[in-house]
Every structure is written in structure tokens, then in C-alpha cells.
Motif scaffolding. Structure first.
Motif, PDB file in Angstrom:
ATOM      1  N   CYS A 149       2.781  -5.932   2.408  1.00 20.30           N
ATOM      2  CA  CYS A 149       1.435  -6.427   2.725  1.00 20.30           C
ATOM      3  C   CYS A 149       1.503  -7.509   3.814  1.00 20.30           C
ATOM      4  O   CYS A 149       1.984  -8.624   3.559  1.00 20.30           O
ATOM      5  CB  CYS A 149       0.809  -6.965   1.431  1.00 20.30           C
ATOM      6  SG  CYS A 149      -0.628  -8.004   1.668  1.00 20.30           S
ATOM      7  N   GLY A 150       1.056  -7.155   5.008  1.00 16.07           N
ATOM      8  CA  GLY A 150       1.078  -8.080   6.150  1.00 16.07           C
ATOM      9  C   GLY A 150       0.300  -9.370   5.915  1.00 16.07           C
ATOM     10  O   GLY A 150       0.835 -10.465   6.112  1.00 16.07           O
ATOM     11  N   PRO A 151      -0.963  -9.281   5.481  1.00 13.74           N
ATOM     12  CA  PRO A 151      -1.741 -10.508   5.268  1.00 13.74           C
ATOM     13  C   PRO A 151      -1.111 -11.440   4.219  1.00 13.74           C
ATOM     14  O   PRO A 151      -1.247 -12.665   4.318  1.00 13.74           O
ATOM     15  CB  PRO A 151      -3.100  -9.995   4.775  1.00 13.74           C
ATOM     16  CG  PRO A 151      -3.182  -8.597   5.273  1.00 13.74           C
ATOM     17  CD  PRO A 151      -1.787  -8.071   5.278  1.00 13.74           C
ATOM     18  N   VAL A 179      -7.851  -5.691  -6.678  1.00 16.04           N
ATOM     19  CA  VAL A 179      -7.816  -4.359  -6.050  1.00 16.04           C
ATOM     20  C   VAL A 179      -6.939  -4.393  -4.797  1.00 16.04           C
ATOM     21  O   VAL A 179      -5.969  -3.669  -4.674  1.00 16.04           O
ATOM     22  CB  VAL A 179      -9.237  -3.864  -5.717  1.00 16.04           C
ATOM     23  CG1 VAL A 179      -9.175  -2.489  -5.064  1.00 16.04           C
ATOM     24  CG2 VAL A 179     -10.094  -3.810  -6.967  1.00 16.04           C
ATOM     25  N   GLY A 180      -7.293  -5.250  -3.853  1.00 16.89           N
ATOM     26  CA  GLY A 180      -6.498  -5.354  -2.625  1.00 16.89           C
ATOM     27  C   GLY A 180      -5.526  -6.513  -2.712  1.00 16.89           C
ATOM     28  O   GLY A 180      -5.569  -7.314  -3.647  1.00 16.89           O
ATOM     29  N   LEU A 181      -4.634  -6.590  -1.746  1.00 18.93           N
ATOM     30  CA  LEU A 181      -3.671  -7.689  -1.678  1.00 18.93           C
ATOM     31  C   LEU A 181      -3.812  -8.393  -0.325  1.00 18.93           C
ATOM     32  O   LEU A 181      -4.033  -7.707   0.665  1.00 18.93           O
ATOM     33  CB  LEU A 181      -2.242  -7.162  -1.832  1.00 18.93           C
ATOM     34  CG  LEU A 181      -1.906  -6.460  -3.145  1.00 18.93           C
ATOM     35  CD1 LEU A 181      -0.481  -5.946  -3.098  1.00 18.93           C
ATOM     36  CD2 LEU A 181      -2.088  -7.372  -4.334  1.00 18.93           C
ATOM     37  N   PRO A 182      -3.671  -9.687  -0.233  1.00 19.84           N
ATOM     38  CA  PRO A 182      -3.448 -10.592  -1.359  1.00 19.84           C
ATOM     39  C   PRO A 182      -4.743 -10.837  -2.145  1.00 19.84           C
ATOM     40  O   PRO A 182      -5.828 -10.764  -1.584  1.00 19.84           O
ATOM     41  CB  PRO A 182      -3.027 -11.885  -0.650  1.00 19.84           C
ATOM     42  CG  PRO A 182      -3.739 -11.828   0.682  1.00 19.84           C
ATOM     43  CD  PRO A 182      -3.791 -10.399   1.056  1.00 19.84           C
ATOM     44  N   SER A 197     -10.176 -12.759  -2.389  1.00 22.73           N
ATOM     45  CA  SER A 197      -9.642 -11.417  -2.204  1.00 22.73           C
ATOM     46  C   SER A 197      -9.416 -11.211  -0.717  1.00 22.73           C
ATOM     47  O   SER A 197     -10.322 -11.412   0.086  1.00 22.73           O
ATOM     48  CB  SER A 197     -10.622 -10.390  -2.751  1.00 22.73           C
ATOM     49  OG  SER A 197     -10.055  -9.113  -2.635  1.00 22.73           O
ATOM     50  N   GLY A 198      -8.210 -10.844  -0.333  1.00 21.57           N
ATOM     51  CA  GLY A 198      -7.876 -10.715   1.075  1.00 21.57           C
ATOM     52  C   GLY A 198      -7.468 -12.072   1.627  1.00 21.57           C
ATOM     53  O   GLY A 198      -7.556 -13.093   0.941  1.00 21.57           O
ATOM     54  N   LEU A 199      -7.043 -12.041   2.873  1.00 21.75           N
ATOM     55  CA  LEU A 199      -6.579 -13.280   3.499  1.00 21.75           C
ATOM     56  C   LEU A 199      -7.762 -14.171   3.863  1.00 21.75           C
ATOM     57  O   LEU A 199      -8.717 -13.718   4.486  1.00 21.75           O
ATOM     58  CB  LEU A 199      -5.785 -12.930   4.767  1.00 21.75           C
ATOM     59  CG  LEU A 199      -5.214 -14.091   5.554  1.00 21.75           C
ATOM     60  CD1 LEU A 199      -4.145 -14.828   4.764  1.00 21.75           C
ATOM     61  CD2 LEU A 199      -4.640 -13.602   6.876  1.00 21.75           C
ATOM     62  N   SER A 247      -9.131   1.880  -9.262  1.00 20.55           N
ATOM     63  CA  SER A 247      -9.291   2.039  -7.838  1.00 20.55           C
ATOM     64  C   SER A 247      -8.969   3.466  -7.403  1.00 20.55           C
ATOM     65  O   SER A 247      -7.823   3.818  -7.228  1.00 20.55           O
ATOM     66  CB  SER A 247      -8.370   1.064  -7.118  1.00 20.55           C
ATOM     67  OG  SER A 247      -8.373   1.345  -5.756  1.00 20.55           O
ATOM     68  N   LEU A 281       7.619  -1.733   5.426  1.00 17.90           N
ATOM     69  CA  LEU A 281       6.334  -1.044   5.462  1.00 17.90           C
ATOM     70  C   LEU A 281       6.484   0.399   4.983  1.00 17.90           C
ATOM     71  O   LEU A 281       7.520   1.036   5.210  1.00 17.90           O
ATOM     72  CB  LEU A 281       5.747  -1.093   6.873  1.00 17.90           C
ATOM     73  CG  LEU A 281       5.507  -2.508   7.405  1.00 17.90           C
ATOM     74  CD1 LEU A 281       5.030  -2.483   8.837  1.00 17.90           C
ATOM     75  CD2 LEU A 281       4.502  -3.249   6.530  1.00 17.90           C
ATOM     76  N   PHE A 338      -4.839 -10.858  11.090  1.00 15.64           N
ATOM     77  CA  PHE A 338      -4.054 -11.631  10.119  1.00 15.64           C
ATOM     78  C   PHE A 338      -2.721 -12.108  10.713  1.00 15.64           C
ATOM     79  O   PHE A 338      -2.105 -13.032  10.191  1.00 15.64           O
ATOM     80  CB  PHE A 338      -3.841 -10.862   8.803  1.00 15.64           C
ATOM     81  CG  PHE A 338      -3.208  -9.501   8.932  1.00 15.64           C
ATOM     82  CD1 PHE A 338      -1.852  -9.347   9.103  1.00 15.64           C
ATOM     83  CD2 PHE A 338      -4.001  -8.363   8.850  1.00 15.64           C
ATOM     84  CE1 PHE A 338      -1.272  -8.095   9.200  1.00 15.64           C
ATOM     85  CE2 PHE A 338      -3.436  -7.100   8.951  1.00 15.64           C
ATOM     86  CZ  PHE A 338      -2.065  -6.964   9.128  1.00 15.64           C
ATOM     87  N   CYS A 376      -4.443  -0.590   5.037  1.00 12.26           N
ATOM     88  CA  CYS A 376      -4.823  -2.010   5.110  1.00 12.26           C
ATOM     89  C   CYS A 376      -6.131  -2.115   5.885  1.00 12.26           C
ATOM     90  O   CYS A 376      -6.442  -1.240   6.697  1.00 12.26           O
ATOM     91  CB  CYS A 376      -3.777  -2.829   5.849  1.00 12.26           C
ATOM     92  SG  CYS A 376      -2.200  -2.995   4.998  1.00 12.26           S
ATOM     93  N   ASN A 410      -7.874  -7.757   6.750  1.00 15.92           N
ATOM     94  CA  ASN A 410      -7.425  -8.945   5.999  1.00 15.92           C
ATOM     95  C   ASN A 410      -6.850  -8.641   4.615  1.00 15.92           C
ATOM     96  O   ASN A 410      -6.535  -9.565   3.872  1.00 15.92           O
ATOM     97  CB  ASN A 410      -8.556  -9.977   5.879  1.00 15.92           C
ATOM     98  CG  ASN A 410      -9.610  -9.541   4.896  1.00 15.92           C
ATOM     99  OD1 ASN A 410      -9.738  -8.350   4.602  1.00 15.92           O
ATOM    100  ND2 ASN A 410     -10.366 -10.483   4.370  1.00 15.92           N
ATOM    101  N   ALA A 411      -6.706  -7.352   4.288  1.00 18.67           N
ATOM    102  CA  ALA A 411      -6.133  -7.028   2.977  1.00 18.67           C
ATOM    103  C   ALA A 411      -5.415  -5.683   3.035  1.00 18.67           C
ATOM    104  O   ALA A 411      -5.714  -4.847   3.890  1.00 18.67           O
ATOM    105  CB  ALA A 411      -7.224  -6.982   1.910  1.00 18.67           C
ATOM    106  N   CYS A 412      -4.475  -5.506   2.134  1.00 18.43           N
ATOM    107  CA  CYS A 412      -3.767  -4.224   2.035  1.00 18.43           C
ATOM    108  C   CYS A 412      -3.987  -3.632   0.650  1.00 18.43           C
ATOM    109  O   CYS A 412      -4.290  -4.358  -0.302  1.00 18.43           O
ATOM    110  CB  CYS A 412      -2.272  -4.429   2.276  1.00 18.43           C
ATOM    111  SG  CYS A 412      -1.920  -4.812   4.001  1.00 18.43           S
ATOM    112  N   PHE A 413      -3.823  -2.330   0.554  1.00 22.82           N
ATOM    113  CA  PHE A 413      -4.118  -1.634  -0.691  1.00 22.82           C
ATOM    114  C   PHE A 413      -2.906  -0.819  -1.132  1.00 22.82           C
ATOM    115  O   PHE A 413      -2.139  -0.349  -0.291  1.00 22.82           O
ATOM    116  CB  PHE A 413      -5.349  -0.751  -0.501  1.00 22.82           C
ATOM    117  CG  PHE A 413      -6.522  -1.561  -0.044  1.00 22.82           C
ATOM    118  CD1 PHE A 413      -7.342  -2.206  -0.956  1.00 22.82           C
ATOM    119  CD2 PHE A 413      -6.749  -1.775   1.307  1.00 22.82           C
ATOM    120  CE1 PHE A 413      -8.365  -3.028  -0.521  1.00 22.82           C
ATOM    121  CE2 PHE A 413      -7.777  -2.586   1.751  1.00 22.82           C
ATOM    122  CZ  PHE A 413      -8.585  -3.215   0.830  1.00 22.82           C
ATOM    123  N   PRO A 414      -2.731  -0.646  -2.437  1.00 23.07           N
ATOM    124  CA  PRO A 414      -1.542   0.050  -2.936  1.00 23.07           C
ATOM    125  C   PRO A 414      -1.387   1.456  -2.343  1.00 23.07           C
ATOM    126  O   PRO A 414      -2.393   2.079  -1.977  1.00 23.07           O
ATOM    127  CB  PRO A 414      -1.799   0.126  -4.451  1.00 23.07           C
ATOM    128  CG  PRO A 414      -2.744  -0.971  -4.735  1.00 23.07           C
ATOM    129  CD  PRO A 414      -3.604  -1.114  -3.519  1.00 23.07           C
TER     130      PRO A 414
END
Lengths: 200, 176
Positions: free
Chosen positions: A83-85, A147-150, A166-168, B23, B68, B98, B139, B142-146
């Protein structure tokens, strides 16, 4: 005729139960890391809720329980190595742990990662992480409604969630919530501590 | 009796629904495959089209970091068919808000993956269904998902020597 129908019904039930059990067992370990019987939180409705307690392993293999940190303000961060953020926040957390640790802040990073302990360990070392990293479990993320990261939860000294992101988000937003978590819940934490003393 | 049976079926369905992960949001859709006709000795590429949801990106097949998760395609072909090399398109080097200092190699909008299909000499003329799945990790800014997977399915027409037809088309099992 009636006998045949009953047999079909029983057979259907048995097959359904077997398929259900098979599906469940194929989804990770059976032992849940969640403690107690709290309902899963819904993201966006977490403010003021009790932080669901769990037990996970840290990178040294030691069991760590969230409730062990009662009396401290906790920044609970769900992240992953892919996860980049999440990577952007980590140096901020390192500095915040240094700055606010003496005031009672504990940052906990829960790695929701399939890449294994070694990969997480290597990544944390490269990032200079000075706070607790736990090997995550989907059940913990689900219990918090992440749900999302971070996704980050700010837990006060009494164990209540005071806010979440939720999110960066910006460093200043995170820091503001850290300060709030440090100042909130002091009274509850004191009461809980004195109750424990009396009981022992 | 019928009512009891219906209640049992509904209860079972609810049991499965309750156990489904919350999800189930998809960030990539399968937009279909180009019609393909394959003859023995002539491997033919099939183009599989995908669309990434607006506002999201997924890693390409060759992301710039080993951490990644790359996009990969798995195909499960019927007995008489074979899938050869899978060619992935090059990703775009993009930096995101980000981390403006780092460029990631990603797919966004539309992209096409090609797979070379070949057929056994003794295969019968007719349509064969190929199943498979695309694995990806998405992603937003600003967020990434499984990591997720989407099932795909397309038909391959086999053209063999005139007069050779078959009664039963072997089907690939669906990858889970």
C-alpha cells in the motif's frame, strides 16, 4: 412418497452444511483473534464506540492484546506492504511515537498482508519503525469496518474510539487526533485502574 | 413439504450471504474478448479487454517494486485447447498525490491482455468455452484495497478439417 421427500430434505440440509463448512474453512484460520462478542463496527459510525479487543502476534512472535494498552492513547493503523499511501504515513508515525510516546501514546500498526512475517519485518526495518507492528488477520479489519488502507483509529485512554481516518490524510489531521486521544478518557482509565487494584 | 423445503433453501442462501465478505466492490470489469477461430498448427491470439473504474488504478504486470502485487491472468482451458504465452500491455509510469516523488507502473482506464490459443490436432470443430480469472490490486489517489480477482469467460471457435464435428464440447472448470 413422503419418506422420499424427507430423505431429500435431509440430504439437502447435509449437503448445504458440508458446503458451508468447506467455504468457511477455506477462508483462513478458524481461531478468531477477536476477544469478546462485539458486533463489527460500520465505518463512519465508530466515534464513541468501544474499540473491539483482539489478540495478535507481534514480529517477535509475542501475543499482544489491544486491551493491554488500556490507560494509554492508541493510534491503531491498518496497513500493508503493498500500500503506497500507507508508506507515506509511516515516517510521521515514527516521529509521533518519539514525540508523544512519553505522554502515553502507543502506535500499533496492524499489517493486513499475505507476504509473511519476514517481508513485514524487512519493510518495517527499512522504514525505521519504532512502534508495535502486529501480523494482522482479516477478522480484525472486518471488526473495525476497515475497507481501504490505510485506515486509522484513534483510541482514548479509556478504550473508546474518538475518531478515524480512511485513506491518507494530512499529518496535521493525524496529530490533532493524537492530541485528542491523549487528553480524552483519562477519568475512565483511572476508574478502570482503581477497580483493577481493588479486585487484586 | 414444499414450504419446508423452500424455507430450508432460503435459510441456506441467507447463511451464505451473511458469510460473504463485506467488500465485494469490483474495481475492474471484464469487457469481453475478440472473437477467435483457431485451427490446428496455427496458434491465434485472443484479446481480452478490461476496464479499470474511474478514479482507480491497478499495478501493471511488471510493477516497479517487488512489494507491489502484479496484475496476472490465469486461464483454465478445455482439454483440446492450450493457452500459450500471455502478453500484458506495458503500464503507464504515473506518480500519485500520495507520493509525487515515486512513479508507479499502472493500468488505468482500458487495457487489453492477449493470450495465444492453440488447438490439438485431433480436436473437433465447434465452440469451446474458456474460463479464467484476472488477479489485481487496486488503489485510488489516497487509499489501496485488498487484492481481488474477477472471473472471465470467452468462447474459442475451433475450425478443424471439414466434416469433423463433435457432439460434446469439453468445458473448462471455473477457477475459484
Amino acid at each position: 412418497m413422503r419418506r422420499n421427500a424427507s430423505a431429500i430434505l435431509i440430504l439437502t440440509l447435509v449437503v448445504a452444511v458440508m458446503i458451508f463448512a468447506g467455504v468457511r474453512s477455506s477462508r483462513g484460520p478458524k481461531v478468531s483473534p477477536m476477544l469478546g462478542s462485539t458486533k463489527p463496527l460500520i465505518y463512519g459510525e465508530v466515534k464513541g464506540k468501544e474499540a473491539p479487543d483482539f489478540v495478535l502476534h507481534d514480529l517477535e512472535g509475542k501475543q499482544v492484546k489491544l486491551s493491554d494498552f488500556r490507560g494509554k492513547a492508541v493510534l491503531l493503523n491498518f496497513w500493508a506492504t503493498w500500500c503506497g499511501p500507507c508508506k507515506v504515513e509511516m515516517p510521521w508515525f515514527v516521529e509521533m511515537q518519539k514525540q508523544y510516546g512519553p505522554q502515553g501514546l502507543q502506535i500499533i500498526g496492524v499489517a493486513l498482508d499475505d507476504s509473511g512475517k519476514e517481508a513485514i519485518q524487512k519493510f518495517a526495518k527499512e522504514m525505521g519503525v519504532n512502534y508495535t507492528i502486529l501480523q494482522g488477520h482479516d477478522a480484525v479489519g472486518d471488526a473495525y469496518g476497515a475497507v481501504g488502507l490505510p485506515t486509522t483509529y484513534f483510541i482514548d485512554r479509556g478504550g473508546k474510539i474518538i475518531d478515524s481516518d480512511s485513506g491518507l490524510v494530512s499529518r496535521s489531521e493525524i496529530e490533532e487526533n493524537v492530541k485528542k486521544a491523549l487528553s480524552d478518557g483519562k477519568a475512565e482509565a483511572e476508574t478502570a485502574r482503581s477497580k483493577t487494584k481493588i479486585a487484586s | 413439504m414444499k414450504t419446508t423445503f423452500a424455507i430450508v433453501v432460503i435459510a441456506c442462501l441467507q447463511l451464505f450471504a451473511a458469510d460473504e465478505p463485506k467488500s465485494s466492490r469490483a474495481y475492474v470489469s471484464f469487457e469481453g474478448a475478440t472473437p477467435v477461430t483457431v485451427s490446428p498448427g496455427k496458434p491465434t491470439p485472443v484479446a481480452l479487454r478490461f476496464k479499470v473504474k474511474q478514479g482507480f488504478h491497478i499495478n501493471s504486470n511488471q510493477p516497479k517494486s517487488e512489494l507491489l502485487i502484479p496484475t496476472t491472468l490465469k486461464l483454465d482451458v478445455p482439454t483440446d485447447l492450450a493457452a500459450g504465452t500471455i502478453s500484458y500491455p506495458p503500464g503507464k509510469d504515473v506518480s500519485f498525490p500520495f507520493d509525487p516523488s515515486e512513479k508507479l507502473n499502472v493500468y488505468s482506464d482500458d487495457f487489453t491482455v492477449k493470450a495465444k490459443m492453440s488447438v490439438a490436432k485431433m480436436a473437433s470443430t465447434g465452440n469451446f468455452t474458456v474460463h479464467g480469472q484476472l488477479n489485481y490490486q487496486a488503489c485510488s489517489d489516497n487509499a489501496c484495497f485488498p487484492p481481488k480477482e474477477i472471473p472471465i469467460r470467452f468462447d474459442v471457435h475451433v475450425q478443424n478439417q471439414p466434416g469433423r464435428t463433435h457432439g460434446r464440447t469439453p468445458q473448462s472448470p471455473h477457477i475459484k
